[in-house]
Structures are given as C-alpha cells and as structure tokens.
Design a protein around this motif. Structure first.
Motif, PDB file in Angstrom:
ATOM      1  N   VAL A 265       0.843  -1.198   0.000  1.00 23.35           N
ATOM      2  CA  VAL A 265       0.000   0.000   0.000  1.00 23.35           C
ATOM      3  C   VAL A 265       0.876   1.244   0.000  1.00 23.35           C
ATOM      4  CG1 VAL A 265      -1.654   1.342   1.350  1.00 23.35           C
ATOM      5  CG2 VAL A 265      -1.900  -1.130   1.175  1.00 23.35           C
ATOM      6  N   HIS A 266       0.597   2.136  -0.920  1.00 26.02           N
ATOM      7  CA  HIS A 266       1.287   3.422  -0.964  1.00 26.02           C
ATOM      8  C   HIS A 266       0.520   4.370  -0.048  1.00 26.02           C
ATOM      9  CE1 HIS A 266       3.448   6.825  -2.280  1.00 26.02           C
ATOM     10  NE2 HIS A 266       2.483   7.327  -3.025  1.00 26.02           N
ATOM     11  N   LEU A 267       1.177   4.782   1.016  1.00 25.80           N
ATOM     12  CA  LEU A 267       0.497   5.620   2.004  1.00 25.80           C
ATOM     13  C   LEU A 267       0.512   7.066   1.534  1.00 25.80           C
ATOM     14  CD1 LEU A 267      -0.854   5.965   4.708  1.00 25.80           C
ATOM     15  CD2 LEU A 267       1.381   6.011   5.798  1.00 25.80           C
ATOM     16  N   THR A 268      -0.660   7.591   1.201  1.00 23.50           N
ATOM     17  CA  THR A 268      -0.747   8.962   0.714  1.00 23.50           C
ATOM     18  C   THR A 268      -1.433   9.834   1.756  1.00 23.50           C
ATOM     19  OG1 THR A 268      -2.916   8.605  -0.256  1.00 23.50           O
ATOM     20  CG2 THR A 268      -1.014   8.125  -1.654  1.00 23.50           C
ATOM     21  N   PHE A 269      -1.321  11.141   1.546  1.00 25.38           N
ATOM     22  CA  PHE A 269      -2.006  12.063   2.445  1.00 25.38           C
ATOM     23  C   PHE A 269      -3.521  11.899   2.349  1.00 25.38           C
ATOM     24  CE2 PHE A 269       2.089  14.212   2.385  1.00 25.38           C
ATOM     25  CZ  PHE A 269       2.218  14.554   3.721  1.00 25.38           C
ATOM     26  N   THR A 270      -3.983  11.456   1.197  1.00 19.23           N
ATOM     27  CA  THR A 270      -5.422  11.285   1.018  1.00 19.23           C
ATOM     28  C   THR A 270      -6.012  10.412   2.109  1.00 19.23           C
ATOM     29  OG1 THR A 270      -5.038  11.403  -1.343  1.00 19.23           O
ATOM     30  CG2 THR A 270      -7.195  10.631  -0.644  1.00 19.23           C
ATOM     31  N   ALA A 271      -5.276   9.338   2.451  1.00 18.51           N
ATOM     32  CA  ALA A 271      -5.780   8.423   3.469  1.00 18.51           C
ATOM     33  C   ALA A 271      -5.972   9.150   4.801  1.00 18.51           C
ATOM     34  CB  ALA A 271      -4.826   7.245   3.626  1.00 18.51           C
ATOM     35  N   TYR A 272      -5.035  10.046   5.106  1.00 17.41           N
ATOM     36  CA  TYR A 272      -5.153  10.798   6.369  1.00 17.41           C
ATOM     37  C   TYR A 272      -6.356  11.746   6.326  1.00 17.41           C
ATOM     38  CZ  TYR A 272      -0.497   9.120   7.602  1.00 17.41           C
ATOM     39  OH  TYR A 272       0.568   8.333   7.907  1.00 17.41           O
ATOM     40  N   PHE A 273      -6.538  12.400   5.189  1.00 18.56           N
ATOM     41  CA  PHE A 273      -7.691  13.292   5.077  1.00 18.56           C
ATOM     42  C   PHE A 273      -8.995  12.509   5.232  1.00 18.56           C
ATOM     43  CE2 PHE A 273      -4.694  16.076   2.574  1.00 18.56           C
ATOM     44  CZ  PHE A 273      -4.644  17.075   3.534  1.00 18.56           C
ATOM     45  N   MET A 274      -9.020  11.322   4.617  1.00 24.24           N
ATOM     46  CA  MET A 274     -10.208  10.482   4.729  1.00 24.24           C
ATOM     47  C   MET A 274     -10.475  10.134   6.200  1.00 24.24           C
ATOM     48  SD  MET A 274     -11.660   9.914   1.873  1.00 24.24           S
ATOM     49  CE  MET A 274     -11.454   9.904   0.104  1.00 24.24           C
ATOM     50  N   ALA A 275      -9.403   9.732   6.885  1.00 25.17           N
ATOM     51  CA  ALA A 275      -9.558   9.342   8.291  1.00 25.17           C
ATOM     52  C   ALA A 275     -10.039  10.525   9.126  1.00 25.17           C
ATOM     53  CB  ALA A 275      -8.234   8.802   8.824  1.00 25.17           C
ATOM     54  N   ALA A 276      -9.507  11.720   8.808  1.00 23.83           N
ATOM     55  CA  ALA A 276      -9.916  12.905   9.570  1.00 23.83           C
ATOM     56  C   ALA A 276     -11.375  13.243   9.281  1.00 23.83           C
ATOM     57  CB  ALA A 276      -9.008  14.081   9.213  1.00 23.83           C
ATOM     58  N   ILE A 277     -11.798  13.039   8.039  1.00 21.94           N
ATOM     59  CA  ILE A 277     -13.206  13.301   7.705  1.00 21.94           C
ATOM     60  C   ILE A 277     -14.112  12.342   8.472  1.00 21.94           C
ATOM     61  CG2 ILE A 277     -14.920  13.108   5.857  1.00 21.94           C
ATOM     62  CD1 ILE A 277     -12.745  14.183   3.950  1.00 21.94           C
ATOM     63  N   VAL A 278     -13.686  11.085   8.537  1.00 17.66           N
ATOM     64  CA  VAL A 278     -14.477  10.104   9.287  1.00 17.66           C
ATOM     65  C   VAL A 278     -14.651  10.567  10.731  1.00 17.66           C
ATOM     66  CG1 VAL A 278     -14.414   7.773  10.255  1.00 17.66           C
ATOM     67  CG2 VAL A 278     -13.914   8.127   7.823  1.00 17.66           C
ATOM     68  N   ALA A 279     -13.547  11.035  11.333  1.00 24.13           N
ATOM     69  CA  ALA A 279     -13.624  11.515  12.715  1.00 24.13           C
ATOM     70  C   ALA A 279     -14.570  12.709  12.810  1.00 24.13           C
ATOM     71  CB  ALA A 279     -12.224  11.890  13.203  1.00 24.13           C
ATOM     72  N   GLY A 280     -14.486  13.613  11.818  1.00 22.48           N
ATOM     73  CA  GLY A 280     -15.354  14.794  11.810  1.00 22.48           C
ATOM     74  C   GLY A 280     -16.820  14.414  11.673  1.00 22.48           C
ATOM     75  N   LEU A 281     -17.104  13.446  10.799  1.00 24.53           N
ATOM     76  CA  LEU A 281     -18.495  13.047  10.572  1.00 24.53           C
ATOM     77  C   LEU A 281     -19.061  12.319  11.789  1.00 24.53           C
ATOM     78  CD1 LEU A 281     -18.356  11.839   6.846  1.00 24.53           C
ATOM     79  CD2 LEU A 281     -19.178  14.033   7.733  1.00 24.53           C
ATOM     80  N   LYS A 282     -18.195  11.590  12.481  1.00 23.32           N
ATOM     81  CA  LYS A 282     -18.681  10.913  13.690  1.00 23.32           C
ATOM     82  C   LYS A 282     -19.004  11.937  14.770  1.00 23.32           C
ATOM     83  CE  LYS A 282     -16.747   6.326  12.898  1.00 23.32           C
ATOM     84  NZ  LYS A 282     -15.633   5.385  13.130  1.00 23.32           N
ATOM     85  N   ALA A 283     -18.229  13.023  14.801  1.00 22.09           N
ATOM     86  CA  ALA A 283     -18.482  14.062  15.799  1.00 22.09           C
ATOM     87  C   ALA A 283     -19.678  14.930  15.400  1.00 22.09           C
ATOM     88  CB  ALA A 283     -17.235  14.928  15.968  1.00 22.09           C
ATOM     89  N   GLN A 284     -19.906  15.062  14.099  1.00 22.35           N
ATOM     90  CA  GLN A 284     -20.999  15.911  13.623  1.00 22.35           C
ATOM     91  C   GLN A 284     -21.790  15.149  12.543  1.00 22.35           C
ATOM     92  OE1 GLN A 284     -23.489  17.643  13.532  1.00 22.35           O
ATOM     93  NE2 GLN A 284     -22.566  19.633  14.009  1.00 22.35           N
ATOM     94  N   PRO A 285     -22.664  14.214  12.964  1.00 17.89           N
ATOM     95  CA  PRO A 285     -23.373  13.364  12.003  1.00 17.89           C
ATOM     96  C   PRO A 285     -24.220  14.164  11.013  1.00 17.89           C
ATOM     97  CG  PRO A 285     -23.638  12.528  14.241  1.00 17.89           C
ATOM     98  CD  PRO A 285     -23.002  13.876  14.357  1.00 17.89           C
ATOM     99  N   LEU A 286     -24.573  15.394  11.347  1.00 12.18           N
ATOM    100  CA  LEU A 286     -25.389  16.188  10.426  1.00 12.18           C
ATOM    101  C   LEU A 286     -24.661  16.479   9.119  1.00 12.18           C
ATOM    102  CD1 LEU A 286     -27.366  19.032  12.234  1.00 12.18           C
ATOM    103  CD2 LEU A 286     -28.246  17.139  10.836  1.00 12.18           C
ATOM    104  N   ALA A 287     -23.326  16.377   9.155  1.00 11.78           N
ATOM    105  CA  ALA A 287     -22.577  16.615   7.926  1.00 11.78           C
ATOM    106  C   ALA A 287     -22.613  15.393   7.008  1.00 11.78           C
ATOM    107  CB  ALA A 287     -21.132  17.000   8.249  1.00 11.78           C
TER     108      ALA A 287
END
Lengths: 435, 327
Positions: A265-287
């Motif tokens: 697996v080539h670890l890209t920044f995209t994966a980190y952004f995805m993970a951060a979005i997941v955390a954001g959506l869990k904190a704010q399900p309305l998004a």
C-alpha cells in the motif's frame, strides 16, 4: 449460428449506455474476449469484450448512439452465415456478460531504439522523456546519457511531475521550503490539441467565429455539467475554511510508509484526510446527511467519495464504502485501488454511487483553498489544499510548519455555520494532533 | 617547495621515520652499506648505523620472518624486497603469518610492518624484474596494499604506513623512481591510507589507475581534452581497503568507467573495481565498464618490441578511452 453482441448493463443501477466506438469494422475477424467496442455511461467508460470468435458480420448500432441495456448491437459469426431475421427475445433479468475489465490491448510495438543503458532508462523516467524523440549520438546511433540530458535541457524545463501535497513526505520535511515544495517549472500550458471541428454542428446559441473550435460534448462532460448546475441550483452553498498543521501527519507518514509498502500500500495524504473526515463526521453526524422533503436524512454509513481528476477524461468520484469502519491501512488501500482504477477507467459503475460525503484534493494542482461544489444529494464536500510550509505563530514564537487549508462547502439547508465549523474543527484537530 | 623524484621522497620518508621513532629499522638486501640498489636508503647507514640499517641474506622469507618477529616485539620494521618479483618466497610469512596474526590472536598481537617493493615493467627488466603483484595481496584480508604515484603521496603514505598497526604492502612503481618529479613540502605530513584522489576532474568518463599507469592516464586525458572528451582521472593510491565512495561518486557523475593497470587482465585488480561499479552504480551506467590491462602472458618480455607490446602506454589508454566515450 451467429452470436449476438448486446449492450451490457454496466452496473445494477445503469439502464443505458452510449456506444462510443467500434474497435472492429464490419467484416473484420475478432477473437473471443478481444475488446470489440467501447461503451460509456454517465460515469464510466468500458471496453466490451467480444462474446465469440468469428467475423463481425453486421453492426446494428452506430457510434455515438445511446441505447438501452440488452439492445442487440451486432452479430458475430462465420463468413456467409445468415443473420436471424428477428432477434430472439431476451429472457427477463438476463444479465449481459459482466463488463469486467479485460486485459488491455497490447501496446503498439515500440520503435527500435537500440540498446538503452541503465542511466538512459532512469533519466528518461525521471524527466518523462519520450526516447523516440531523442536523437542518438553513440555507437550505431545509440541514445547516450548526454543525448537525453541535451534533449531535456533543450525542451521546456519540465520538472519531474509533482503532486503538490503528495510531495513533501517523500523528502525531508525540514529542508528549505523551496526544495521540498519545488514550484512546478513554469512550463507554458500546452495549447489544447486541435479537436476535430464538427462540420454541420447547428449552433443554436453562440455564433462561432472564424478560428473557433467546437469541442463536442462527451457523455462525461455532459454529465459533469448537468450535475454541477443541478447542485448549485439545489443547495445553498456556503464555504468555511480552517487550517491544520500537518507536521505530525507527515512524520507519521514518513515513519509508516515503509511498513505500508510492505503491505503493498502506498500511504498517501489522502488516506489521512479520509480518516480525519471520518472523525469529523462521527463528531458531527449532520454533515453526513441528505436533504429530503420529509426531513433531513442522517446516514448511518459513511461512504466517502474521492474526486479524481482524469485530465481530459473529466472528473470521477469513486466511493469508499463504509469508510467509518476502515483503519488507516484500509483507507489507504481503498484510495490506492480506486484512484488507480479510476485513472485506468476500470471502475465498476456502482463504485461511483452511494457516496455520503466527498473529499476533493484540489491541492494537487497547487490550489490553496477553494469553494468546491457539493455532490448531490450530500450535505458537504471537503477540499484539501496544497500542503505548504508557512510561518505560523506558536506560543508567541514564529515557527515553520507544513500547513494545509481545509475548505468545507456545506448545504446551508442542513447545516448552519456553527454546526459546520464543529465538523471542520474536528477534521483539523484530528490531522493536527495525529497519533 | 622543493621538487624531488619519487625515490628521493621515499628516501626522505624513511629518514624522517628513523629519526622520529627509535623502534623503526630497515632491513633488506643491500639496504645498508650500499644504500639500496635503487638508492632508497642512500646515506641512512652512515646516519643511523648498522643496528638500524641491516643488510640481510638473499632470503626473502627470512627478511619478512625477521620483520614479523621484531614487529611482535614492538619494533616498526621497514622491509625492502629488492624487486617485487622476489617477494614470492616470502608469501607464506606474509599471507599465513603477518596477515592473520591480529585476527587469530583476537587483536592481542599486531604486526606493524611495512614491506616496500619496487614493481612493474617497461624498464627492460625482463621476466624477473618487471612483475606486478598487487592483485595477489589485495586479495588477502589483513594486509593493506598501497601504491603511490607521486612523490608527495609516496612520502606521506610511507610515513602513514610506518605508523599503521597493520602489515602494509607498499608497492613502488619503479619506472617512475627517477622519471616522476613533484613538489614535496618540507617537514612533517602524512597522507592517510585509504582515500583515492581525483587528480583531474572531468565529465565524460572516469579513468581509474594507480602507480605509473596513473601518470599515463593523465597524459591520455590531456590528449583527449583536445578532442573534446573530458576525462576524470582517479588515482586509487590504496588498493586495500579501497575507496568505494570516490569511485562510485565519479561513476555517478560520468556514467562511464575505464580501469587501467599494467598487471595482466584476468583476475587483475581492475576486475574488483569493475565489480564494485556494476554492483553499486548499475543504474548510473551509460556504457559497459571496461578494463585496459597487460595481456595474459606469463611475463613481461625482455625484447624491447615485445615489451612495448606488453606495456600499457598513454596511446593505448587514449584509444580505449576514446572508444568508450563514443560508445
């Protein structure tokens, strides 16, 4: 008995397709599983393999036509075989041969360049040199290192292609900024390749002037246009921007790149952004929601779309399903897989559907922040800008940090400013405090 | 800075080391009263006396054996083998004893000795006075093999060799003894054993050589410069341990490598350099790694036309380098 070639159903939710190109002409032989035609739906282009070996006896649908799935497109058989007068009715629910990617057609044989030395091979790759364009001065016309370098110097200084926010972690974060974030060389934008002018295109609205070029609308272009207009008409767009210090993400990526590579697996920044979005959506399900006449539909599953630029091929948004359940490794693997298949046009049609939120990496082009357009019927889209070293004030001292702007465009019907910022703050915080 | 010959620089180094350290002594055939057949110890017998300039019997295994014994007792012997051709009777002492002592005693005993030997042909010496023996010793771990090409390096490297705790094979290109002159600063300096030296920076091709061939390589490079071929010349100076970094950096720059030695080709020292380059700089190569060496015949012939046929010279180097540069 001749065999029918039918329009496949490119995914469960796709009912029609456009026959973009016949790869064989009437009367030409074709082998079973050899690519026979190209079909485009609103999102995906696929090559369709021949269902049988023989001669392409008769073509029933010409290029450019959009037809329903299961329509008979052509007949394949032996020379002189008679074509049945009426097509046999298709049994209901009969699925067309799966439009799974077949092996790509063999590349055209390369021109004989003679012996290519290791350094010439390496330089050609590094500088993206087409060796057929280089004149050799070595023994028997062999291309030497010097020939390649002379060619590179003579042409416009094209720096090795750098994806702005994929670059930094490949090097040392603490090198001078201009080295880490080298500007893509100021190569002039190549003039668009002359596109064939449609001779008898009726120009209903704009009168073409002499020298103008009309670019015919591809199905993908048309789909993008329709969706963008629809989205802007549907959702009141508001964009809010925050920034995040990417030091810890970069360090983490640097430390784990090799381990991920071992997993293929080539670890890209995209994966980190995805993970951060997941955390954001869990904190704010309305998004992670959609507007409907009955109310706001908050989605349980987090299906993340990743806007992928296909260059002239437009834009496609493959979706990582159940991203909320994936580890960083799982996200990185999904990002790798979907983006590479998107670029090689090997996505399955259903892989672009069902997204609940979208990430767009406009930073790859050097953009700092943007006001992206929402993918309907989602509530928001996050834009990640270019990661750039900037002077920031930390504890009243000026520090140099790799910073990124995060632009969050949201549907104001669903989210208000404070709720949107709550989501975005969580995304930024997750990136900044990455552990 | 005074200019002096290679042999004078070697004489001076020995003089200074004898003066510096009372444990240093010299033994070998005719090194005392006669001052050495090449005059490398001229005047030193009168200066330091018969206890420190010891004429040996014509028995090389004894010269080296005596040296090993003395070194184990804390002395710093310099042993002169009159011609490298005569070193072979001492191989058992050098390879099986001197080279292995430190290793087999787990570092408790060391053999700090220097074996000086004039080597190489082109001097009308025929079969028994022309041999090159460096490949033999560069193959033996436990020895260091040093070959200076300039008076400056000869003096500095010899002084470093005398002070080194390991047994050192110090091979001197005898054709250059009086032919090669160069500036040598007065007073104390040493040249560290190990690093190679880029004697001529260039861009198109790397030429690796040592000893007399290094001078021929420089002449060839100068000739090629007028033809627009920019040759980098590297004087290896130490064959073991070899300076990989300088070699690889040079090849990474030029992408073409030619290794030159007068010793015969097969199993010669150039094969080692070629292998290092192929192994560690493969993706930097733009052409095959080439060697130019003496032919695989048993000896350097005595007849002058045949000697010329055997010997590598600046013209042969230029021709090989030109061909490689155009590859």
């Amino acid at each position: 008995m001749p065999t029918q070639v039918i329009m496949p159903q490119l995914g469960e939710s796709v009912v029609e397709g456009t026959l973009t190109r016949w790869l064989k002409k009437e009367g030409e032989p074709v082998a079973e599983l050899e690519d026979l035609l190209e079909v485009t739906t609103d999102k995906v282009a696929s090559e369709i393999p021949s269902p049988a070996s023989g001669i392409l006896l008769q073509v029933l649908v010409e290029e450019g036509k959009t037809v329903l799935a299961h329509t008979i497109l052509a007949w394949i058989g032996q020379p002189g075989e008679e074509i049945p007068a009426a097509p046999r009715p298709q049994p209901a629910g009969h699925a067309a041969p799966a439009a799974l990617p077949s092996s790509s057609p063999a590349a055209a044989p390369a021109a004989d360049l003679g012996f290519i030395s290791p350094i010439v091979m390496r330089l050609a790759k590094e500088y993206a040199v087409d060796l057929t364009q280089v004149k050799g001065s070595g023994e028997k016309g062999r291309i030497t290192k010097r020939d390649v370098m002379a060619y590179v110097e003579k042409r416009q200084p094209l720096a090795p292609v750098q994806a702005a926010w994929e670059t930094p972690a490949d090097g040392d974060l603490f090198r001078p900024t201009e080295l880490v974030f080298a500007q893509p060389a100021s190569a002039p934008v190549p003039a668009p390749a002359p596109v064939s002018v449609l001779p008898a295109q009726p120009a209903a609205s704009a009168a073409p002037a002499v020298g103008d070029t009309l670019i015919p609308l591809s199905p993908v272009r048309r789909a993008i246009a329709e969706h963008m207009v629809l989205s802007k008409h549907t959702s009141p767009h508001v964009t809010t921007v925050m920034e995040a210090d990417m030091s810890r993400v970069s360090a983490h990526r640097e430390a784990n790149k090799a381990a991920f590579a071992k997993e293929g697996v080539h670890l890209t920044f995209t994966a980190y952004f995805m993970a951060a979005i997941v955390a954001g959506l869990k904190a704010q399900p309305l998004a992670n929601a959609s507007w409907s006449a009955d109310g706001i539909l908050v989605h349980h599953a987090i299906n993340l779309g990743m806007a992928t630029d296909l260059g002239e091929g437009g834009l496609i948004v493959p979706v990582i399903r159940s991203a909320g359940d994936l580890s960083l490794l799982g996200l990185a693997r999904a990002v790798n897989d979907l983006s590479s298949r998107a670029r090689s046009k090997r996505l399955l049609p259903d892989e672009t559907k069902g997204g609940t939120f979208t990430l767009t990496n406009h930073g790859t082009g050097g953009s700092l922040f943007a006001t992206p357009i929402i993918t309907q019927p989602q509530a928001g889209i996050l834009g990640a800008g270019r990661i750039q070293k900037r002077a920031v004030v930390i504890n009243d001292a000026i520090a140099i940090r790799p910073m990124v702007y995060l632009s969050f465009t949201f549907d104001h019907r669903i989210l208000d400013g404070a709720a949107a910022d709550h989501f975005l703050a969580k995304v930024a915080e997750t990136l900044q405090n990455w552990v | 800075m005074p200019e002096m010959t290679l042999i004078e620089a070697i004489r001076q180094a020995q003089d200074e080391e004898l003066a510096r350290d009372p444990n240093v002594f010299i033994t070998g055939e005719d090194v005392g009263v006669r001052g050495g057949v090449f005059r490398a110890t001229m005047g030193l017998y009168d200066k330091y006396g018969p206890n420190r300039l010891i004429d040996s019997p014509l028995a090389e295994d004894s010269i080296v054996g005596v040296g090993i014994g003395a070194a184990l007792y804390g002395m710093r012997p310099i042993l002169e083998i009159q011609f490298a051709d005569f070193i072979h009777p001492a191989l058992n002492q050098i390879i099986s004893e001197a080279a292995k002592m430190c290793y087999r005693s787990n570092g408790e005993w060391t053999v700090p000795l220097v074996i000086r030997a004039p080597y190489g042909g082109g001097i009308g010496g025929g079969l028994y006075h022309s041999q090159s023996v460096e490949a033999l010793f560069a193959h033996v771990p436990g020895l260091k093999v040093v070959i200076p090409s300039t008076p400056y390096d000869a003096k500095g490297l010899l002084k470093a060799a005398v002070r080194d705790p390991n047994p050192i094979i110090f091979l001197e290109p005898k054709k250059g003894y009086r032919l090669i002159k160069g500036e040598v600063p007065e007073g104390e300096y040493v040249v560290p054993i190990g690093p190679a030296r880029i004697s001529r920076p260039g861009r198109d091709l790397s030429l690796f050589a040592y000893g007399m061939m290094h001078h021929y390589a420089l002449q060839a490079a100068q000739k090629l410069e007028s033809e627009g071929i920019d040759v980098e010349v590297v004087d290896l100076r130490t064959l073991y341990p070899v300076d990989k970094e300088t070699i690889l950096n040079s090849v990474r720059k030029t992408s073409r490598a030619l290794i030159v030695h007068e010793d015969n080709l097969t199993g010669g020292y150039g094969a080692e350099i070629a292998a290092i380059i192929a192994d560690e700089a493969f993706t930097d190569l733009d052409a095959p790694v080439r060697r130019l060496a003496g032919p695989d015949v048993p000896a350097v012939p005595f007849s002058h036309p045949m000697q010329d046929w055997f010997m590598v010279n600046p013209e042969k180097i230029a021709a090989a380098a030109r061909k490689l540069a155009q590859w």
